[in-house]
Design an enzyme around this catalytic site. Structure first.
Site, PDB file in Angstrom:
ATOM      1  N   HIS A  94       0.840  -1.200   0.000  1.00  0.00           N
ATOM      2  CA  HIS A  94       0.000   0.000   0.000  1.00  0.00           C
ATOM      3  C   HIS A  94       0.868   1.240   0.000  1.00  0.00           C
ATOM      4  O   HIS A  94       1.802   1.364   0.800  1.00  0.00           O
ATOM      5  CB  HIS A  94      -0.934   0.018   1.210  1.00  0.00           C
ATOM      6  CG  HIS A  94      -1.848   1.213   1.219  1.00  0.00           C
ATOM      7  ND1 HIS A  94      -2.851   1.379   0.305  1.00  0.00           N
ATOM      8  CD2 HIS A  94      -1.866   2.325   2.009  1.00  0.00           C
ATOM      9  CE1 HIS A  94      -3.476   2.531   0.525  1.00  0.00           C
ATOM     10  NE2 HIS A  94      -2.895   3.123   1.558  1.00  0.00           N
ATOM     11  N   SER A  95       0.574   2.190  -0.901  1.00  0.00           N
ATOM     12  CA  SER A  95       1.273   3.458  -1.014  1.00  0.00           C
ATOM     13  C   SER A  95       2.771   3.199  -1.234  1.00  0.00           C
ATOM     14  O   SER A  95       3.130   2.523  -2.192  1.00  0.00           O
ATOM     15  CB  SER A  95       0.997   4.306   0.236  1.00  0.00           C
ATOM     16  OG  SER A  95       1.327   5.655   0.027  1.00  0.00           O
ATOM     17  N   MET A  96       3.660   3.698  -0.380  1.00  0.00           N
ATOM     18  CA  MET A  96       5.075   3.396  -0.552  1.00  0.00           C
ATOM     19  C   MET A  96       5.319   1.901  -0.638  1.00  0.00           C
ATOM     20  O   MET A  96       6.171   1.420  -1.401  1.00  0.00           O
ATOM     21  CB  MET A  96       5.895   3.975   0.609  1.00  0.00           C
ATOM     22  CG  MET A  96       7.396   3.666   0.520  1.00  0.00           C
ATOM     23  SD  MET A  96       8.322   4.035   2.029  1.00  0.00           S
ATOM     24  CE  MET A  96       7.862   2.624   3.054  1.00  0.00           C
TER      25      MET A  96
END
Length: 262
Positions: A99-101
């Site tokens: 998720h995300s990074m």
């Protein structure tokens, strides 16, 4: 039985051990996040899919360890930590969810797995634009107040926690470190997976990724791509859309959906 190395013990959390699981899913947290981010998802997927939640250095029970300041170093060590879960007999490897990074870290781990001859079962990239897209973001250079403003704008963190000075001392260092890592990451043109299908998951109200930027993940695999859009979902849509996420993961991994008790 999986024989764990010291590296694996430090990096991998098995909140709901499921030795008989037909699939495993290694989950990579967002910037400033911890393995506990995926505790609920792990519970929902067990026992059909065993969750392996990655804990980056410098936070929670690894607080005394130095941060890793770039994405590729995170991926190098995460890859080594996940090697015990590659079954030598059939060459299978866990699926990856970031998720995300964490989506970029997972992508880099997938590249390492493929280079070693064992492709992940699937790569799920959530809340993150494709590596081939670029925004000139410099959040890591802001002062503490600017960093707090960024965290609040994305949701996912209680405002009360950010108003507590002692808690803020624990929250901000890993956030700043991870923003530095992801904002200085660059993916060379043309880098793509050959054998790992990708599913991108994105909220249509996420300020960190447009649907066009999410679709660009299609250019990073030759093994098939799908985009799952969560209407009204913000950056941390995961917290409210567990049923849909579980459905997407189990469908792509070819296992029966887990039915919640009660």
């Amino acid at each position: 039985m999986v024989e764990l190395t010291t590296t694996a013990n430090a990096w991998v959390r098995r909140f709901h051990p499921s030795p008989a699981a037909s699939r495993r899913l290694a989950c990579f947290p967002h910037a400033g996040g911890a393995a506990s981010t995926f505790h609920q998802l792990s519970a929902r997927l067990a026992p059909a899919v065993e969750g392996l939640s990655l804990q980056y250095p410098g936070r929670h029970d690894r607080r005394a360890e130095p941060f890793l300041t770039d994405v590729r170093s995170m991926a190098d060590m995460a890859y080594e930590a996940l090697r015990p879960w590659v079954r030598p007999g059939d060459g299978s490897a866990p699926a990856l969810f970031g998720h995300s990074m964490g989506a970029i870290v997972a992508f880099e781990v997938a590249l390492r797995m493929e280079a070693a001859g064992t492709a992940p079962a699937h790569l799920f990239v959530s809340g993150r634009r494709a590596p081939s897209t670029y925004r000139d973001e410099r959040v890591h250079l802001r002062d503490d107040a600017g960093l707090v403003e960024e965290i609040l704008s994305l949701g996912g963190t209680e405002p009360e926690a950010l108003a507590d000075a002692s808690l803020l001392q624990l929250i901000l260092p890993p956030v700043r470190n991870d923003y530095t890592a992801i904002e200085t990451y660059r993916c060379p043109p043309g880098v793509a997976l050959r054998h790992t299908p990708i599913t991108a998951l994105a909220g249509d109200a996420d300020p960190k990724v447009t649907l066009e930027e999410a679709r660009a993940w299609a250019g990073h695999t030759a093994a098939g791509f799908e985009l799952e859009v969560f209407e009204g979902g913000g950056h941390f849509y995961l917290a409210e859309r567990q049923d849909e996420v579980v459905s997407t993961v189990t469908r792509q991994l070819g296992v029966s959906p887990v039915v919640a008790a009660g």
